[in-house]
Motif scaffolding. Sequence first.
Motif, PDB file in Angstrom:
ATOM      1  N   LEU A 193     137.555 -38.101  27.240  1.00 21.01           N
ATOM      2  CA  LEU A 193     138.781 -37.346  26.991  1.00 21.01           C
ATOM      3  C   LEU A 193     139.888 -38.292  26.522  1.00 21.01           C
ATOM      4  O   LEU A 193     140.608 -37.995  25.570  1.00 21.01           O
ATOM      5  CB  LEU A 193     139.195 -36.607  28.261  1.00 21.01           C
ATOM      6  CG  LEU A 193     140.286 -35.557  28.152  1.00 21.01           C
ATOM      7  CD1 LEU A 193     139.984 -34.526  27.090  1.00 21.01           C
ATOM      8  CD2 LEU A 193     140.475 -34.876  29.506  1.00 21.01           C
ATOM      9  N   GLY A 194     139.993 -39.453  27.141  1.00 19.92           N
ATOM     10  CA  GLY A 194     140.974 -40.454  26.736  1.00 19.92           C
ATOM     11  C   GLY A 194     140.689 -41.039  25.367  1.00 19.92           C
ATOM     12  O   GLY A 194     141.597 -41.466  24.659  1.00 19.92           O
ATOM     13  N   ARG A 195     139.420 -41.062  24.987  1.00 15.93           N
ATOM     14  CA  ARG A 195     139.070 -41.539  23.657  1.00 15.93           C
ATOM     15  C   ARG A 195     139.430 -40.497  22.600  1.00 15.93           C
ATOM     16  O   ARG A 195     139.943 -40.814  21.540  1.00 15.93           O
ATOM     17  CB  ARG A 195     137.567 -41.858  23.577  1.00 15.93           C
ATOM     18  CG  ARG A 195     137.171 -42.573  22.290  1.00 15.93           C
ATOM     19  CD  ARG A 195     135.666 -42.725  22.146  1.00 15.93           C
ATOM     20  NE  ARG A 195     134.984 -41.467  21.868  1.00 15.93           N
ATOM     21  CZ  ARG A 195     135.056 -40.789  20.722  1.00 15.93           C
ATOM     22  NH1 ARG A 195     135.795 -41.226  19.736  1.00 15.93           N
ATOM     23  NH2 ARG A 195     134.379 -39.673  20.554  1.00 15.93           N
ATOM     24  N   ARG A 196     139.179 -39.244  22.903  1.00 22.35           N
ATOM     25  CA  ARG A 196     139.452 -38.165  21.948  1.00 22.35           C
ATOM     26  C   ARG A 196     140.943 -37.871  21.802  1.00 22.35           C
ATOM     27  O   ARG A 196     141.398 -37.496  20.727  1.00 22.35           O
ATOM     28  CB  ARG A 196     138.715 -36.885  22.369  1.00 22.35           C
ATOM     29  CG  ARG A 196     137.221 -36.994  22.182  1.00 22.35           C
ATOM     30  CD  ARG A 196     136.516 -35.747  22.695  1.00 22.35           C
ATOM     31  NE  ARG A 196     135.101 -35.836  22.449  1.00 22.35           N
ATOM     32  CZ  ARG A 196     134.484 -35.203  21.457  1.00 22.35           C
ATOM     33  NH1 ARG A 196     135.156 -34.428  20.627  1.00 22.35           N
ATOM     34  NH2 ARG A 196     133.190 -35.331  21.292  1.00 22.35           N
ATOM     35  N   ILE A 197     141.681 -37.982  22.901  1.00 22.96           N
ATOM     36  CA  ILE A 197     143.128 -37.761  22.878  1.00 22.96           C
ATOM     37  C   ILE A 197     143.760 -39.015  23.473  1.00 22.96           C
ATOM     38  O   ILE A 197     143.687 -39.235  24.686  1.00 22.96           O
ATOM     39  CB  ILE A 197     143.529 -36.505  23.676  1.00 22.96           C
ATOM     40  CG1 ILE A 197     142.818 -35.271  23.124  1.00 22.96           C
ATOM     41  CG2 ILE A 197     145.044 -36.315  23.627  1.00 22.96           C
ATOM     42  CD1 ILE A 197     143.022 -34.018  23.936  1.00 22.96           C
ATOM     43  N   ASN A 198     144.361 -39.812  22.614  1.00 18.17           N
ATOM     44  CA  ASN A 198     144.853 -41.125  23.004  1.00 18.17           C
ATOM     45  C   ASN A 198     146.197 -41.018  23.729  1.00 18.17           C
ATOM     46  O   ASN A 198     147.250 -41.231  23.147  1.00 18.17           O
ATOM     47  CB  ASN A 198     144.964 -42.021  21.764  1.00 18.17           C
ATOM     48  CG  ASN A 198     145.310 -43.442  22.103  1.00 18.17           C
ATOM     49  OD1 ASN A 198     145.135 -43.883  23.234  1.00 18.17           O
ATOM     50  ND2 ASN A 198     145.803 -44.171  21.119  1.00 18.17           N
ATOM     51  N   VAL A 199     146.117 -40.663  25.014  1.00 14.77           N
ATOM     52  CA  VAL A 199     147.298 -40.636  25.866  1.00 14.77           C
ATOM     53  C   VAL A 199     146.962 -41.340  27.178  1.00 14.77           C
ATOM     54  O   VAL A 199     145.843 -41.234  27.685  1.00 14.77           O
ATOM     55  CB  VAL A 199     147.825 -39.200  26.129  1.00 14.77           C
ATOM     56  CG1 VAL A 199     148.377 -38.574  24.866  1.00 14.77           C
ATOM     57  CG2 VAL A 199     146.762 -38.314  26.728  1.00 14.77           C
ATOM     58  N   ARG A 200     147.926 -42.060  27.695  1.00 16.80           N
ATOM     59  CA  ARG A 200     147.706 -42.890  28.881  1.00 16.80           C
ATOM     60  C   ARG A 200     147.270 -42.081  30.103  1.00 16.80           C
ATOM     61  O   ARG A 200     146.491 -42.564  30.924  1.00 16.80           O
ATOM     62  CB  ARG A 200     148.976 -43.681  29.190  1.00 16.80           C
ATOM     63  CG  ARG A 200     148.752 -44.722  30.278  1.00 16.80           C
ATOM     64  CD  ARG A 200     149.960 -45.580  30.533  1.00 16.80           C
ATOM     65  NE  ARG A 200     150.331 -46.288  29.313  1.00 16.80           N
ATOM     66  CZ  ARG A 200     151.567 -46.546  28.943  1.00 16.80           C
ATOM     67  NH1 ARG A 200     152.574 -46.175  29.694  1.00 16.80           N
ATOM     68  NH2 ARG A 200     151.828 -47.191  27.830  1.00 16.80           N
ATOM     69  N   CYS A 201     147.743 -40.844  30.232  1.00 18.74           N
ATOM     70  CA  CYS A 201     147.400 -40.060  31.424  1.00 18.74           C
ATOM     71  C   CYS A 201     145.902 -39.761  31.509  1.00 18.74           C
ATOM     72  O   CYS A 201     145.411 -39.421  32.579  1.00 18.74           O
ATOM     73  CB  CYS A 201     148.224 -38.779  31.489  1.00 18.74           C
ATOM     74  SG  CYS A 201     147.841 -37.546  30.232  1.00 18.74           S
ATOM     75  N   PHE A 202     145.180 -39.900  30.402  1.00 18.17           N
ATOM     76  CA  PHE A 202     143.727 -39.724  30.414  1.00 18.17           C
ATOM     77  C   PHE A 202     142.996 -41.059  30.504  1.00 18.17           C
ATOM     78  O   PHE A 202     141.790 -41.087  30.701  1.00 18.17           O
ATOM     79  CB  PHE A 202     143.252 -39.010  29.149  1.00 18.17           C
ATOM     80  CG  PHE A 202     143.712 -37.580  29.026  1.00 18.17           C
ATOM     81  CD1 PHE A 202     144.064 -36.826  30.134  1.00 18.17           C
ATOM     82  CD2 PHE A 202     143.785 -36.991  27.787  1.00 18.17           C
ATOM     83  CE1 PHE A 202     144.487 -35.514  29.999  1.00 18.17           C
ATOM     84  CE2 PHE A 202     144.202 -35.678  27.633  1.00 18.17           C
ATOM     85  CZ  PHE A 202     144.554 -34.935  28.748  1.00 18.17           C
ATOM     86  N   GLN A 203     143.701 -42.158  30.317  1.00 20.96           N
ATOM     87  CA  GLN A 203     143.059 -43.466  30.230  1.00 20.96           C
ATOM     88  C   GLN A 203     143.327 -44.370  31.424  1.00 20.96           C
ATOM     89  O   GLN A 203     142.498 -45.191  31.777  1.00 20.96           O
ATOM     90  CB  GLN A 203     143.510 -44.175  28.948  1.00 20.96           C
ATOM     91  CG  GLN A 203     143.132 -43.403  27.704  1.00 20.96           C
ATOM     92  CD  GLN A 203     143.834 -43.916  26.466  1.00 20.96           C
ATOM     93  OE1 GLN A 203     144.787 -44.671  26.537  1.00 20.96           O
ATOM     94  NE2 GLN A 203     143.358 -43.499  25.299  1.00 20.96           N
ATOM     95  N   ASP A 204     144.500 -44.286  32.020  1.00 22.44           N
ATOM     96  CA  ASP A 204     144.910 -45.194  33.082  1.00 22.44           C
ATOM     97  C   ASP A 204     145.032 -44.434  34.396  1.00 22.44           C
ATOM     98  O   ASP A 204     145.995 -43.704  34.601  1.00 22.44           O
ATOM     99  CB  ASP A 204     146.246 -45.854  32.703  1.00 22.44           C
ATOM    100  CG  ASP A 204     146.693 -46.895  33.713  1.00 22.44           C
ATOM    101  OD1 ASP A 204     145.833 -47.464  34.410  1.00 22.44           O
ATOM    102  OD2 ASP A 204     147.910 -47.132  33.807  1.00 22.44           O
TER     103      ASP A 204
END
Length: 83
Positions: free
Chosen positions: A28-39
């Motif tokens: 999900l973080g790869r498809r939508i580049n937002v920090r709330c999905f990555q960190d």
Amino acid sequence: MADSNPLHGVTLEQIVTRLSGYYGWAELGRRINVRCFQDNPSVPSSLKFLRKTPWARTKVEELYLYMLRKHRLTFEETGPDTD
């Protein structure tokens, strides 16, 4: 006449929960580049961000609609699971 909007009646929390369950947080973080999905992702932190950020919410809703279309096409091609 029935409402044909597939987002009608679906909360943002349901959308984020279903997307994270379907794709996983990393994808999900790869498809939508937002920090709330990555960190350190979570549903509550994602909701807080998405409610304040219209462009990100739009991307999430678009990915959710894509997931629904993809899932429907897969279901129509293979039929229901028989487990």
